[in-house]
Design a protein around this motif. Structure first.
Motif, PDB file in Angstrom:
ATOM      1  N   ARG A 142       0.851  -1.183   0.000  1.00 12.89           N
ATOM      2  CA  ARG A 142       0.000   0.000   0.000  1.00 12.89           C
ATOM      3  C   ARG A 142       0.889   1.236   0.000  1.00 12.89           C
ATOM      4  O   ARG A 142       1.768   1.378   0.843  1.00 12.89           O
ATOM      5  CB  ARG A 142      -0.910   0.024   1.242  1.00 12.89           C
ATOM      6  N   PHE A 143       0.665   2.137  -0.949  1.00 10.25           N
ATOM      7  CA  PHE A 143       1.465   3.361  -1.009  1.00 10.25           C
ATOM      8  C   PHE A 143       0.920   4.400  -0.034  1.00 10.25           C
ATOM      9  O   PHE A 143      -0.295   4.518   0.161  1.00 10.25           O
ATOM     10  CB  PHE A 143       1.478   3.926  -2.427  1.00 10.25           C
ATOM     11  N   THR A 144       1.850   5.128   0.579  1.00  6.49           N
ATOM     12  CA  THR A 144       1.510   6.169   1.546  1.00  6.49           C
ATOM     13  C   THR A 144       2.349   7.400   1.244  1.00  6.49           C
ATOM     14  O   THR A 144       3.105   7.432   0.269  1.00  6.49           O
ATOM     15  CB  THR A 144       1.804   5.694   2.980  1.00  6.49           C
ATOM     16  N   SER A 145       2.261   8.397   2.114  1.00  8.35           N
ATOM     17  CA  SER A 145       3.088   9.596   1.952  1.00  8.35           C
ATOM     18  C   SER A 145       4.479   9.408   2.553  1.00  8.35           C
ATOM     19  O   SER A 145       5.336  10.279   2.408  1.00  8.35           O
ATOM     20  CB  SER A 145       2.409  10.796   2.609  1.00  8.35           C
ATOM     21  N   GLY A 146       4.707   8.280   3.215  1.00  5.18           N
ATOM     22  CA  GLY A 146       6.012   8.026   3.818  1.00  5.18           C
ATOM     23  C   GLY A 146       5.890   7.140   5.040  1.00  5.18           C
ATOM     24  O   GLY A 146       4.798   6.687   5.408  1.00  5.18           O
ATOM     25  N   SER A 147       7.016   6.902   5.690  1.00  5.83           N
ATOM     26  CA  SER A 147       7.045   5.975   6.826  1.00  5.83           C
ATOM     27  C   SER A 147       6.115   6.382   7.958  1.00  5.83           C
ATOM     28  O   SER A 147       5.478   5.529   8.581  1.00  5.83           O
ATOM     29  CB  SER A 147       8.469   5.871   7.368  1.00  5.83           C
ATOM     30  N   ILE A 156      16.111   6.073   0.016  1.00  2.82           N
ATOM     31  CA  ILE A 156      16.796   5.205  -0.944  1.00  2.82           C
ATOM     32  C   ILE A 156      16.952   5.911  -2.291  1.00  2.82           C
ATOM     33  O   ILE A 156      16.841   5.298  -3.341  1.00  2.82           O
ATOM     34  CB  ILE A 156      16.071   3.853  -1.104  1.00  2.82           C
ATOM     35  N   TYR A 157      17.182   7.217  -2.242  1.00  2.00           N
ATOM     36  CA  TYR A 157      17.459   8.031  -3.430  1.00  2.00           C
ATOM     37  C   TYR A 157      16.238   8.207  -4.326  1.00  2.00           C
ATOM     38  O   TYR A 157      16.360   8.413  -5.528  1.00  2.00           O
ATOM     39  CB  TYR A 157      18.633   7.424  -4.225  1.00  2.00           C
ATOM     40  N   GLY A 158      15.057   8.149  -3.704  1.00  2.00           N
ATOM     41  CA  GLY A 158      13.820   8.411  -4.412  1.00  2.00           C
ATOM     42  C   GLY A 158      13.227   9.733  -3.969  1.00  2.00           C
ATOM     43  O   GLY A 158      13.786  10.435  -3.116  1.00  2.00           O
ATOM     44  N   PRO A 159      12.085  10.121  -4.530  1.00  2.00           N
ATOM     45  CA  PRO A 159      11.456  11.399  -4.186  1.00  2.00           C
ATOM     46  C   PRO A 159      10.841  11.389  -2.790  1.00  2.00           C
ATOM     47  O   PRO A 159      10.496  10.335  -2.253  1.00  2.00           O
ATOM     48  CB  PRO A 159      10.375  11.551  -5.259  1.00  2.00           C
ATOM     49  N   LYS A 160      10.709  12.571  -2.210  1.00  2.00           N
ATOM     50  CA  LYS A 160      10.048  12.715  -0.917  1.00  2.00           C
ATOM     51  C   LYS A 160       8.538  12.649  -1.104  1.00  2.00           C
ATOM     52  O   LYS A 160       8.019  12.808  -2.204  1.00  2.00           O
ATOM     53  CB  LYS A 160      10.438  14.044  -0.269  1.00  2.00           C
ATOM     54  N   GLY A 161       7.852  12.415   0.010  1.00  2.00           N
ATOM     55  CA  GLY A 161       6.398  12.449  -0.011  1.00  2.00           C
ATOM     56  C   GLY A 161       5.739  11.164  -0.465  1.00  2.00           C
ATOM     57  O   GLY A 161       4.543  11.152  -0.748  1.00  2.00           O
ATOM     58  N   VAL A 162       6.494  10.070  -0.510  1.00  3.05           N
ATOM     59  CA  VAL A 162       5.903   8.792  -0.893  1.00  3.05           C
ATOM     60  C   VAL A 162       6.626   7.680  -0.136  1.00  3.05           C
ATOM     61  O   VAL A 162       7.828   7.747   0.125  1.00  3.05           O
ATOM     62  CB  VAL A 162       5.979   8.561  -2.421  1.00  3.05           C
ATOM     63  N   GLY A 163       5.867   6.680   0.259  1.00  2.00           N
ATOM     64  CA  GLY A 163       6.420   5.536   0.976  1.00  2.00           C
ATOM     65  C   GLY A 163       5.487   4.365   0.809  1.00  2.00           C
ATOM     66  O   GLY A 163       4.583   4.385  -0.046  1.00  2.00           O
ATOM     67  N   ALA A 164       5.694   3.341   1.606  1.00  2.00           N
ATOM     68  CA  ALA A 164       4.857   2.155   1.471  1.00  2.00           C
ATOM     69  C   ALA A 164       4.678   1.457   2.805  1.00  2.00           C
ATOM     70  O   ALA A 164       5.504   1.575   3.710  1.00  2.00           O
ATOM     71  CB  ALA A 164       5.466   1.180   0.465  1.00  2.00           C
ATOM     72  N   LEU A 165       3.573   0.762   2.898  1.00  2.00           N
ATOM     73  CA  LEU A 165       3.328  -0.174   3.986  1.00  2.00           C
ATOM     74  C   LEU A 165       3.121  -1.528   3.327  1.00  2.00           C
ATOM     75  O   LEU A 165       2.178  -1.711   2.554  1.00  2.00           O
ATOM     76  CB  LEU A 165       2.095   0.211   4.792  1.00  2.00           C
ATOM     77  N   ALA A 166       4.026  -2.453   3.580  1.00  2.00           N
ATOM     78  CA  ALA A 166       3.906  -3.803   3.045  1.00  2.00           C
ATOM     79  C   ALA A 166       3.443  -4.719   4.159  1.00  2.00           C
ATOM     80  O   ALA A 166       3.929  -4.630   5.290  1.00  2.00           O
ATOM     81  CB  ALA A 166       5.247  -4.282   2.490  1.00  2.00           C
ATOM     82  N   ASN A 197      -0.393   9.542  -6.053  1.00  2.00           N
ATOM     83  CA  ASN A 197       0.746  10.365  -6.447  1.00  2.00           C
ATOM     84  C   ASN A 197       1.565   9.572  -7.461  1.00  2.00           C
ATOM     85  O   ASN A 197       2.603   8.989  -7.132  1.00  2.00           O
ATOM     86  CB  ASN A 197       1.574  10.715  -5.204  1.00  2.00           C
ATOM     87  N   VAL A 198       1.112   9.544  -8.689  1.00  2.00           N
ATOM     88  CA  VAL A 198       1.717   8.680  -9.699  1.00  2.00           C
ATOM     89  C   VAL A 198       3.187   9.022  -9.968  1.00  2.00           C
ATOM     90  O   VAL A 198       4.033   8.124 -10.017  1.00  2.00           O
ATOM     91  CB  VAL A 198       0.895   8.693 -11.008  1.00  2.00           C
ATOM     92  N   PRO A 199       3.563  10.305 -10.133  1.00  2.00           N
ATOM     93  CA  PRO A 199       4.986  10.595 -10.349  1.00  2.00           C
ATOM     94  C   PRO A 199       5.860  10.125  -9.192  1.00  2.00           C
ATOM     95  O   PRO A 199       6.927   9.532  -9.397  1.00  2.00           O
ATOM     96  CB  PRO A 199       5.023  12.125 -10.487  1.00  2.00           C
ATOM     97  N   GLY A 200       5.407  10.389  -7.964  1.00  6.37           N
ATOM     98  CA  GLY A 200       6.176   9.949  -6.807  1.00  6.37           C
ATOM     99  C   GLY A 200       6.261   8.437  -6.728  1.00  6.37           C
ATOM    100  O   GLY A 200       7.326   7.876  -6.444  1.00  6.37           O
ATOM    101  N   ILE A 201       5.146   7.760  -6.972  1.00  5.47           N
ATOM    102  CA  ILE A 201       5.122   6.300  -6.915  1.00  5.47           C
ATOM    103  C   ILE A 201       6.010   5.706  -7.994  1.00  5.47           C
ATOM    104  O   ILE A 201       6.764   4.741  -7.750  1.00  5.47           O
ATOM    105  CB  ILE A 201       3.672   5.793  -7.049  1.00  5.47           C
ATOM    106  N   ALA A 202       5.963   6.279  -9.205  1.00  6.47           N
ATOM    107  CA  ALA A 202       6.807   5.781 -10.298  1.00  6.47           C
ATOM    108  C   ALA A 202       8.290   5.950  -9.952  1.00  6.47           C
ATOM    109  O   ALA A 202       9.113   5.054 -10.188  1.00  6.47           O
ATOM    110  CB  ALA A 202       6.475   6.515 -11.597  1.00  6.47           C
ATOM    111  N   GLY A 203       8.631   7.111  -9.369  1.00  8.01           N
ATOM    112  CA  GLY A 203      10.006   7.337  -8.961  1.00  8.01           C
ATOM    113  C   GLY A 203      10.421   6.403  -7.840  1.00  8.01           C
ATOM    114  O   GLY A 203      11.552   5.887  -7.813  1.00  8.01           O
ATOM    115  N   PHE A 204       9.521   6.175  -6.908  1.00 12.78           N
ATOM    116  CA  PHE A 204       9.753   5.250  -5.795  1.00 12.78           C
ATOM    117  C   PHE A 204      10.054   3.860  -6.337  1.00 12.78           C
ATOM    118  O   PHE A 204      11.003   3.190  -5.908  1.00 12.78           O
ATOM    119  CB  PHE A 204       8.502   5.256  -4.919  1.00 12.78           C
ATOM    120  N   GLY A 205       9.248   3.421  -7.293  1.00 14.63           N
ATOM    121  CA  GLY A 205       9.463   2.106  -7.892  1.00 14.63           C
ATOM    122  C   GLY A 205      10.820   1.994  -8.552  1.00 14.63           C
ATOM    123  O   GLY A 205      11.517   0.976  -8.413  1.00 14.63           O
ATOM    124  N   GLU A 206      11.218   3.045  -9.266  1.00 14.89           N
ATOM    125  CA  GLU A 206      12.531   3.034  -9.910  1.00 14.89           C
ATOM    126  C   GLU A 206      13.652   3.023  -8.883  1.00 14.89           C
ATOM    127  O   GLU A 206      14.669   2.335  -9.057  1.00 14.89           O
ATOM    128  CB  GLU A 206      12.671   4.253 -10.826  1.00 14.89           C
TER     129      GLU A 206
END
Length: 403
Positions: free
Chosen positions: A87-92, A225-235, A257-266
């Motif tokens: 689940r994607f979130t805004s961060g930890s 982990i060198y990704g954008p701010k404002g996005v995180g995950a709960l696994a 937040n598709v841009p943030g999520i896409a960057g997070f994935g990368e």
């Protein structure tokens, strides 16, 4: 020249112009710079894949959802979880609050019995505090030793109290100590509880397997982990009805937040591919810096478990030298911190160092240094010179005052 290429060119020119004005960055626990390859994905998504992922009635929305699904797969692959449990979130911080809130909701009105180590991140302590103050939770504290290792006897004592949820970070955000999460999770489940792992500092650097280890909740952030701010995950662990319940309770209906999520994935993909090599280089740089400081600063103490810590972590104490005075002299030269970003600059002592039993003098002289994959050997040597010089200046000034 298209808009993306123009924007990239302008960014490169700006970065070149101000690069000489930046101090050496050694605060990677707080945040990491965005990998340029990640930034390119974010920018491309913002400009060319701008659709709403929830608008699947047309191809723009489908393209956006495809990016979200790819990122979900990368997060799942990095953390050893099932895609249905991500689940994607805004961060930890949001992930932690959702996990604890969900655990409270599943207790059916009874107060949630939580066990947590005394060195958890402030985000975990705050979330627990909300539950306690509202009468929805009660907490038992698990002690640590002088290196911030969990005391096994304290954890076992808590587990004998029929706790529902155990909160244990994967690696400490101040002194870098790494925790045996696989074993702890096994013990927690044998005692009938669930486990929340704050993996903010550890994901991508320390092996974490959500499904194999049955980690009920794992929280982490992109910007570590060198990704954008404002996005995180709960696994969450993908087992029986727990995943189904969690998906219903924690699922987001708002605009993703598709841009943030896409960057997070990368960022997850890249650290999965390159992380081992990066960590080896960072560890060598950390050890080089540590050796220089130990050689040139008599009395310096390295805190945490030196044999089992994050590769990029170097936490030191300069007994008798106020850390704010040392950092003040480094402000425009080397970026380091007194501790966690959430409390950096505060006048209150670090709860982590206090829990470790460090003396007031050790706490007041503590400095957290965090290297990164872009830290060069020249920067390490220059930073060592600057830190030594700053410490000596503070020592001399204090001797002058006392004299």
């Amino acid at each position: 020249m298209n808009r993306i290429a123009l924007a990239q060119k302008e960014t490169a020119v700006r970065d070149t112009r101000i690069a000489t004005l930046r101090p050496i960055y050694l605060d990677h626990h707080s945040t990491t710079p965005v990998d340029p390859r990640v930034a390119a994905i974010v920018l491309d998504t913002m400009v060319n894949a701008f659709g709403n992922a929830n608008s699947v009635d047309h191809t723009h929305g489908e393209a956006a959802m495809d990016l979200v699904e790819r990122a979900t797969a990368e997060v799942a692959d990095l953390t050893g979880s099932d895609v249905s449990g991500v689940r994607f979130t805004s961060g930890s911080t949001e992930s932690i609050r959702l996990a604890i809130g969900h655990a409270i909701a599943m207790r059916g009105g009874r107060a949630l019995r939580i066990a947590a180590t005394t060195v958890e991140h402030q985000a975990v302590l705050d979330a627990i505090g909300i539950g306690v103050r509202s009468g929805l939770a009660e907490v038992l504290w698990v002690d640590v030793d002088a290196e911030a290792n969990v005391r096994p006897e304290s954890l076992q004592a808590a587990l004998r109290e029929s706790v529902d949820l155990v909160c244990v970070m994967a690696a400490n955000n101040e002194v870098g100590t790494i925790y045996p999460i696989e074993q702890i999770a096994r013990d927690v489940h044998l005692a009938g509880g669930k486990i929340l792992v704050d993996g903010t500092q550890a994901v991508g650097r320390v092996d974490l397997r959500v499904t194999d280890w049955d980690l009920d909740y794992l929280a982490f952030s992109s910007h570590k982990i060198y990704g954008p701010k404002g996005v995180g995950a709960l696994a969450v662990a993908g087992n029986d009805v727990h995943t189904e319940i969690t998906a219903r309770v924690l699922g987001h209906d708002g605009t993703l937040n598709v841009p943030g999520i896409a960057g997070f994935g990368e960022a997850c993909r890249l650290i999965g591919l390159e992380g081992v090599g990066d960590e080896k280089r960072v560890r060598a740089s950390r050890d080089r810096l540590e050796a220089r400081l130990l050689r040139d600063l008599p009395g310096i103490v390295v805190n945490g478990n030196r044999g089992n810590r994050l590769a990029h972590n170097l936490h030191i104490s300069l007994p008798g030298l106020p850390n704010d005075a040392v950092i003040g002299r480094l402000r425009n030269k080397v970026a380091v911190s007194t501790g966690a970003a959430c409390s950096s600059g505060a006048q209150t002592p670090s709860h982590v160092l206090k829990a470790m039993g460090l003396s007031e003098e050790m706490q007041e002289g503590a400095i957290r240094i965090g290297l990164g994959k872009y830290t060069t050997q020249d920067e390490v040597d220059c930073a060592a010179d600057e830190i030594v010089a700053a410490a000596r200046e503070v020592a001399e000034s204090m001797q002058g005052v006392r004299g």
